[in-house]
Design a protein around this motif. Structure first.
Motif, mmCIF file in Angstrom:
data_model
loop_
_atom_site.group_PDB
_atom_site.id
_atom_site.type_symbol
_atom_site.label_atom_id
_atom_site.label_comp_id
_atom_site.label_asym_id
_atom_site.label_seq_id
_atom_site.Cartn_x
_atom_site.Cartn_y
_atom_site.Cartn_z
ATOM 1 N N SER A 266 0.807 -1.262 -0.173
ATOM 2 C CA SER A 266 0.086 -0.062 0.284
ATOM 3 C C SER A 266 1.051 0.997 -0.853
ATOM 4 O O SER A 266 -0.117 2.326 0.181
ATOM 5 C CB SER A 266 -1.018 0.106 1.580
ATOM 6 O OG SER A 266 -0.290 0.032 2.509
ATOM 7 N N THR B 260 2.287 0.329 -4.135
ATOM 8 C CA THR B 260 0.747 0.719 -5.341
ATOM 9 C C THR B 260 1.237 0.968 -6.938
ATOM 10 O O THR B 260 0.576 0.591 -7.777
ATOM 11 C CB THR B 260 0.200 1.873 -4.500
ATOM 12 O OG1 THR B 260 1.135 3.384 -4.798
ATOM 13 C CG2 THR B 260 -0.638 2.213 -2.973
ATOM 14 N N GLU C 177 -7.949 -2.832 5.589
ATOM 15 C CA GLU C 177 -8.054 -1.427 4.509
ATOM 16 C C GLU C 177 -6.996 -1.157 3.661
ATOM 17 O O GLU C 177 -7.513 -0.947 2.203
ATOM 18 C CB GLU C 177 -7.947 0.326 5.420
ATOM 19 C CG GLU C 177 -8.299 0.740 4.382
ATOM 20 C CD GLU C 177 -8.125 2.199 5.020
ATOM 21 O OE1 GLU C 177 -8.591 3.137 4.776
ATOM 22 O OE2 GLU C 177 -7.442 2.099 6.409
ATOM 23 N N LYS C 178 -5.899 -1.832 3.696
ATOM 24 C CA LYS C 178 -4.701 -0.838 2.831
ATOM 25 C C LYS C 178 -4.696 -2.733 1.871
ATOM 26 O O LYS C 178 -4.589 -1.753 0.429
ATOM 27 C CB LYS C 178 -3.176 -1.499 3.527
ATOM 28 C CG LYS C 178 -3.645 -0.021 5.006
ATOM 29 C CD LYS C 178 -1.648 -0.315 4.946
ATOM 30 C CE LYS C 178 -1.753 1.366 5.722
ATOM 31 N NZ LYS C 178 -0.032 1.316 6.351
ATOM 32 N N ARG D 9 -7.434 -2.309 -0.214
ATOM 33 C CA ARG D 9 -6.713 -0.916 -1.546
ATOM 34 C C ARG D 9 -6.229 -1.850 -2.334
ATOM 35 O O ARG D 9 -5.573 -1.129 -4.108
ATOM 36 C CB ARG D 9 -6.042 0.310 -0.936
ATOM 37 C CG ARG D 9 -6.084 1.192 -1.472
ATOM 38 C CD ARG D 9 -7.257 2.424 -2.287
ATOM 39 N NE ARG D 9 -6.729 3.118 -3.489
ATOM 40 C CZ ARG D 9 -7.302 2.948 -4.882
ATOM 41 N NH1 ARG D 9 -7.261 1.665 -5.664
ATOM 42 N NH2 ARG D 9 -6.386 4.217 -5.499
ATOM 43 N N GLU E 144 -7.947 -3.637 -5.101
ATOM 44 C CA GLU E 144 -8.436 -2.314 -6.088
ATOM 45 C C GLU E 144 -7.797 -1.996 -6.900
ATOM 46 O O GLU E 144 -8.083 -2.092 -8.517
ATOM 47 C CB GLU E 144 -9.117 -1.443 -5.409
ATOM 48 C CG GLU E 144 -10.439 -1.864 -4.389
ATOM 49 C CD GLU E 144 -10.713 -0.447 -3.887
ATOM 50 O OE1 GLU E 144 -10.114 0.528 -3.647
ATOM 51 O OE2 GLU E 144 -11.427 -0.495 -2.922
ATOM 52 N N ASP F 266 -2.348 9.502 -1.677
ATOM 53 C CA ASP F 266 -3.621 9.508 -0.082
ATOM 54 C C ASP F 266 -3.906 11.309 -0.181
ATOM 55 O O ASP F 266 -4.855 11.132 0.507
ATOM 56 C CB ASP F 266 -2.461 8.843 0.716
ATOM 57 C CG ASP F 266 -3.432 9.046 2.105
ATOM 58 O OD1 ASP F 266 -3.876 8.239 2.624
ATOM 59 O OD2 ASP F 266 -3.163 9.756 3.163
ATOM 60 N N ILE G 286 -1.941 5.633 2.164
ATOM 61 C CA ILE G 286 -1.700 4.952 1.334
ATOM 62 C C ILE G 286 -1.566 5.162 0.077
ATOM 63 O O ILE G 286 -2.000 6.830 -0.607
ATOM 64 C CB ILE G 286 -3.469 4.261 1.208
ATOM 65 C CG1 ILE G 286 -3.468 2.867 2.382
ATOM 66 C CG2 ILE G 286 -3.366 3.409 -0.203
ATOM 67 C CD1 ILE G 286 -4.888 2.707 2.270
#
Length: 326
Positions: free
Chosen positions: A149, A154, A175-176, A179, A182, A297, A318
């Motif tokens: 993340s 990323t 949560e990370k 992401r 995604e 972020d 993130i």
């Protein structure tokens, strides 16, 4: 001009927004009026007194920026005053102006605004040089990214997926990991709760990772080697987990594996120029085609760089944290 200075090493509070001499572009350099910079772990290490700039580089932190060219040094061709650019730096991004070698300039990709472009140079050059130029990730192979993340993570996820690789990531929260999913990550591992070696082996039918991009260093060295596939490549780009570790040469030999360790900041200008050229050739079309995007972020005023450092040190972000010049 004003820049973030470090009068003495220490915590985020040691960062001081102060008036400093204007930079002057030398032979083969341009002067860039900075619109935005971005925070990297290397900046934190410099603030702490552990990572001095290379000889001749700006003493101020900041390894990437975006902005507009305001002056050309001697011998510069192919760029003009007013051009909007982003740049890979050896230092000086936390400032209102910075001198940049022309080989480390990139045009702002179509479809991206000038501030967003500040999130690109350091991460894209790091990922492309290590995962593709050194480790030669190929379509169909599996890449394991530690810190999926992060800004590096990323970007690595997106670039690996764009070339047809399978991507595994480690991160510390649900949560990370969501992401990362995604962005295209296929295998999600919570390093606080799961053994990444076992999880990766299970997800790859025992094969392991063909390439591992590692920001931890010593702490993960033994487990990274165990997680490698036969003919695997481990690329170490960070030392968040320490600098000294034990290596089982027998396991490495048995897998016919390779380990590389690189830094970007201290490389000669010619090497950085070659990396930037490769990024412009291979990555810029992916960004302009909408296949790869920087993950930002938050944006913080550059004068408040201390707050940005606290955010990155706490890993509460993130992607990238940007610093916006006044």
């Amino acid at each position: 001009m004003y820049a973030i200075t470090i009068p003495e090493p220490g915590g985020p509070e040691t960062l001081v927004w102060a008036k400093v001499p204007d930079p002057v572009p030398g032979e083969g350099e341009v002067l860039v009026e900075v619109v935005a910079g971005a925070v990297n772990r290397a900046d934190i290490m410099q603030r702490q007194g552990f990572y001095d700039p290379p000889p001749g580089a700006s003493p101020y932190p900041g390894l990437e920026c975006s902005g507009r060219i305001t002056a050309l040094g001697p011998g510069v061709a192919g760029w003009a005053v007013g051009d909007e650019v982003c740049a890979l730096l050896a230092g000086g991004g936390y400032a209102e102006q910075v001198a940049v070698p022309v080989g480390q300039l990139l045009p702002v990709p179509e479809g991206l605004d000038l501030k967003q472009a500040a999130a690109l140079p350091e991460v894209v050059c790091t990922v492309w040089s290590n995962v593709f130029m050194v480790s030669h990730l190929r379509p169909g192979e599996t890449l394991l990214v530690h810190g999926g993340s992060s800004g590096i993570g990323t970007m690595a996820i997106q670039l690996a997926k764009a070339v047809g690789a399978k991507v595994a990531v480690t991160a510390g929260t649900k949560e990370k990991l969501e992401r990362c999913a995604e962005l295209g990550a296929d295998i999600l591992i919570n390093y606080r709760e799961q053994d990444f070696v076992a999880e990766l082996k299970q997800a790859t039918d025992g094969a392991g990772a063909d390439v591992i991009l590692d920001n931890m260093g010593a702490k993960y060295l033994d487990r990274n080697v165990k997680a490698l596939a036969v003919n695997g490549r481990l690329a170490i780009i960070g030392m968040q987990g320490g600098v000294k570790g034990e290596l089982n040469i027998g396991v490495l030999l048995g897998k016919r594996a390779a380990i590389s360790a690189t830094s970007l900041r201290a490389r000669p200008t010619a090497e950085k120029t070659a990396i930037v050229a490769a990024v412009r050739e291979h990555v810029w079309p992916l960004i302009e085609g909408g296949h790869v995007r920087p993950v930002v972020d938050r944006e913080i005023p550059m004068q408040d760089a201390a707050d940005a450092h606290r955010c990155v040190e706490a890993s509460s972000h993130i992607g990238k944290v940007l610093l916006i010049a006044p």
